[in-house]
Design an enzyme around this catalytic site. Sequence first.
Site, mmCIF file in Angstrom:
data_model
loop_
_atom_site.group_PDB
_atom_site.id
_atom_site.type_symbol
_atom_site.label_atom_id
_atom_site.label_comp_id
_atom_site.label_asym_id
_atom_site.label_seq_id
_atom_site.Cartn_x
_atom_site.Cartn_y
_atom_site.Cartn_z
ATOM 1 N N CYS A 1 0.807 -1.224 0.000
ATOM 2 C CA CYS A 1 0.000 0.000 0.000
ATOM 3 C C CYS A 1 0.837 1.270 0.000
ATOM 4 O O CYS A 1 0.345 2.330 -0.397
ATOM 5 C CB CYS A 1 -0.937 0.009 1.204
ATOM 6 S SG CYS A 1 -2.196 -1.290 1.152
ATOM 7 N N GLN B 1 -4.714 -8.693 5.937
ATOM 8 C CA GLN B 1 -4.964 -7.361 6.481
ATOM 9 C C GLN B 1 -6.193 -7.356 7.382
ATOM 10 O O GLN B 1 -6.243 -6.612 8.369
ATOM 11 C CB GLN B 1 -5.138 -6.366 5.343
ATOM 12 C CG GLN B 1 -6.264 -6.697 4.391
ATOM 13 C CD GLN B 1 -6.436 -5.635 3.333
ATOM 14 O OE1 GLN B 1 -6.211 -4.466 3.576
ATOM 15 N NE2 GLN B 1 -6.824 -6.051 2.139
ATOM 16 N N HIS C 1 -9.112 3.843 -1.623
ATOM 17 C CA HIS C 1 -7.707 3.436 -1.469
ATOM 18 C C HIS C 1 -7.271 2.642 -2.699
ATOM 19 O O HIS C 1 -7.230 1.415 -2.681
ATOM 20 C CB HIS C 1 -7.578 2.602 -0.198
ATOM 21 C CG HIS C 1 -6.217 2.059 0.083
ATOM 22 N ND1 HIS C 1 -5.054 2.581 -0.460
ATOM 23 C CD2 HIS C 1 -5.827 1.018 0.885
ATOM 24 C CE1 HIS C 1 -4.024 1.887 -0.018
ATOM 25 N NE2 HIS C 1 -4.466 0.935 0.793
ATOM 26 N N CYS D 1 0.174 2.213 6.683
ATOM 27 C CA CYS D 1 0.512 0.817 6.928
ATOM 28 C C CYS D 1 0.659 0.090 5.600
ATOM 29 O O CYS D 1 0.040 0.463 4.601
ATOM 30 C CB CYS D 1 -0.545 0.145 7.792
ATOM 31 S SG CYS D 1 -2.227 0.257 7.140
#
Length: 384
Positions: free
Chosen positions: A89, A158, A340, A370
């Site tokens: 990410c 995640q 995102h 993160c």
Amino acid sequence: MAEAYLVEAVRAPVGRRGGGLAAVHPADLGAHVLTALVERSGIDPAAVEDVVFGCVDTVGPQAGDIARTAWLAAGLPEEVPGVTVDRQCGSSQQAVHFAAQAVLAGTSDLVVAGGVQSMSQVPMAYAMTAAEPLGFDRGPFVGSRGWVRRYGDGEVSQFAGAERIARDWDLSREEMEEYAYASHQKAIRAVDEGRFAREIAPVEGVAADEGPRRDTSREKMAGLRTLVDGGRLTAALASQISDGAAALLVASERAVRDHGLTPRARIHHLSARGEDPIRMLSAPIPATAYALKRSGMRIDQMDVVEINEAFASVVLAWLRETGADPARVNPNGGAIALGHPLGATGARLMTTLLHELERTGGRYGLQTMCEGGGQANVTILERL
């Protein structure tokens, strides 16, 4: 001492999965922000020495070094190379770090950094799930004896990591829902007030972020099923699956002088740290502590903070540990509301951070997020 400056930053609107950007080829989406960056900065594109782009799941239309493909798809000079970065990410935040490090080292003077991701065309973790027809077991850890010796053969995801954070910091579902609702309200206000207008280059008739939900409510959030049995997190408390791209121009003092550029910020600090890859998403906490120690700064000196809202639990745990002022954190909403697009989010956050510092007159801004494998990048900008 050498400096690395941000001269320009631009992004596409963030599209919902299956929304207005879903049919745009990732190379064309990247090309769009690159074209806008060149036009807005007024640079000669032949003077660019490298293009560093972040992207996750580099398969299908995102394969083949999309940094290079997007640059060429934009009709820009063939002599300019490109390289694609994957730090999960944080890929495009790391792209900015690599660009700045090249400038700080004196090996380059003008570098483009950014990222692109079409989650509509390449679903999350497609590279892993699509490996099975090729004869591979699913997942990057399956079959590694060294990994199993160190971390066991339990689930690594995640979702599990976000749940562990909620449990370890004793974050209630209600507390996280309140945070998520506020993210949507802040994002809606930012859209309505035109706060994002300067940073967005409209694409295919899409001029605004598609994610913020005007019809959401705490009651609707409370009625959703949890992501895992017995858990606290729901889809409303997670970032949205999205499409997007962003690009920034990083320049040395010599490039600023030679090309008549006006720097808007300097990169005051950049670093990355790691921690427990099973809990995975809590790395921004030690990474922020490390960055503040290395830079000799305090969290209360940060006028604006952009921390990626992968899950509400990530930001709330970070707030507890850092003592940051919540009013300065994600003031225009975050990924829960805005979306995102994995490989583009780091550059999107930095673009928004720069523009928010300029809008409010703030001096310092901090960005962190993160990342898979239990990692986190931290960048501190100083507005000029």
